[in-house]
Scaffold this active site. Sequence first.
Site, PDB file in Angstrom:
ATOM      1  N   LYS A  53       0.842  -1.197   0.000  1.00  0.00           N
ATOM      2  CA  LYS A  53       0.000   0.000   0.000  1.00  0.00           C
ATOM      3  C   LYS A  53       0.877   1.248   0.000  1.00  0.00           C
ATOM      4  O   LYS A  53       0.617   2.210  -0.726  1.00  0.00           O
ATOM      5  CB  LYS A  53      -0.926   0.004   1.225  1.00  0.00           C
ATOM      6  CG  LYS A  53      -2.071  -0.983   1.094  1.00  0.00           C
ATOM      7  CD  LYS A  53      -2.847  -1.163   2.389  1.00  0.00           C
ATOM      8  CE  LYS A  53      -3.845  -2.309   2.242  1.00  0.00           C
ATOM      9  NZ  LYS A  53      -4.497  -2.678   3.498  1.00  0.00           N
ATOM     10  N   GLN A  97      -4.584  -1.559   9.752  1.00  0.00           N
ATOM     11  CA  GLN A  97      -4.378  -2.867   9.110  1.00  0.00           C
ATOM     12  C   GLN A  97      -4.795  -3.989  10.067  1.00  0.00           C
ATOM     13  O   GLN A  97      -4.323  -4.047  11.197  1.00  0.00           O
ATOM     14  CB  GLN A  97      -2.902  -3.012   8.716  1.00  0.00           C
ATOM     15  CG  GLN A  97      -2.587  -4.269   7.951  1.00  0.00           C
ATOM     16  CD  GLN A  97      -3.221  -4.317   6.559  1.00  0.00           C
ATOM     17  OE1 GLN A  97      -3.242  -3.320   5.850  1.00  0.00           O
ATOM     18  NE2 GLN A  97      -3.726  -5.473   6.178  1.00  0.00           N
ATOM     19  N   ASP A 120     -11.296   2.844   4.094  1.00  0.00           N
ATOM     20  CA  ASP A 120     -11.584   1.415   3.966  1.00  0.00           C
ATOM     21  C   ASP A 120     -13.098   1.185   3.870  1.00  0.00           C
ATOM     22  O   ASP A 120     -13.540   0.077   3.608  1.00  0.00           O
ATOM     23  CB  ASP A 120     -11.046   0.683   5.211  1.00  0.00           C
ATOM     24  CG  ASP A 120     -10.143  -0.473   4.830  1.00  0.00           C
ATOM     25  OD1 ASP A 120      -9.959  -0.700   3.626  1.00  0.00           O
ATOM     26  OD2 ASP A 120      -9.629  -1.133   5.741  1.00  0.00           O
TER      27      ASP A 120
END
Length: 287
Positions: A53, A97, A120
Amino acid sequence: MTNKLDGKALAKKIKAELQQKIQSLQNRIGRPPGLAVLMVGDNPGSAVYVRNKEKACTKVGITSFGKHFPEQTSQAELTQVIQQLNQNRQVDGILVQLPLPKHLDSTSLLYQTDPSKDVDGLHPMNLGQLIRGEKGLRSCTPAGVMRLLQEYNIELQGKQAVVLGRSILVGKPMALMLLEANSTVTIAHSRSHNLAAITKNADILVTAVGRPEMISAEMVKPGAVVIDVGINRVTDEAGNSRLVGDVEFESVAEIAEYITPVPGGIGPMTVAMLLQNTVERWSSLVE
Ligand code: NDP
């Protein structure tokens, strides 16, 4: 003949478009977009995802505000970091994460995140907007699936779509997005009876389970579109490891009309959607 849905190629195209957009708007906005990916502990899988990412961010021109915290970091410390990032005007997106170490409560951290920075798309506010069919930040993996289907002009309206898996991360938002696109949606899971009969009925089959190659050709309707979200690492007898999906690629590719590979299918699309959500939120400052 089966067509491969090339998520890797489409993700590359999307990233090039985002890079251009960033270049054209950066002067007007006065700063680049910013994304903070927070990682706690040393889960090797997560470390790879986070690195990917961050690399993708650098490539398109997004500044990374990510931090890597030691395993024993407390809930209070992380909450404070998230609150600071909520206030930080250089930061457009915040992402924790997963998975987190056992002593941490990921849901509480998500609830602390400013919903407008939840790139997200997992905050209840954003999920609620998805249910209501309102604009909002959409979860990256299912959004990546929808974008890939759109790229290949795959008709969804009126089609039988089956989503295998009902997680809040993939299965549930996936089903809602297909419903929004007017598919007739069935969600199946570990308690579903006669799974093969359900999957065999699917014009569009999305698998998000996490069981290596559990879907064989007998479980798939000839001519179906098969989207394999699963990512599983398997090791052969010689000790070599490789990634496979939830679908037995070779045999299913023989009967499906379209299929996504693993790797190179939905994985890169998920990262592309994360960057897109970040850039959209940034560009909304002037657009
Ligand atoms: P979860 O473990 O949260 O959910 C798995 C789902 O599969 C559950 O709903 C579970 O049912 C269902 N399931 C488990 N076993 C069976 C079975 N034998 N038959 C039918 N259904 C079953 O996983 P995630 O949704 O987070 O992830 C799913 C997969 O997708 C994983 O391989 C993950 O690595 C991958 N993934 C890939 C991404 C990408 O970018 N490509 C992004 C995110 C995830 P129940 O609810 O009844 O337990």
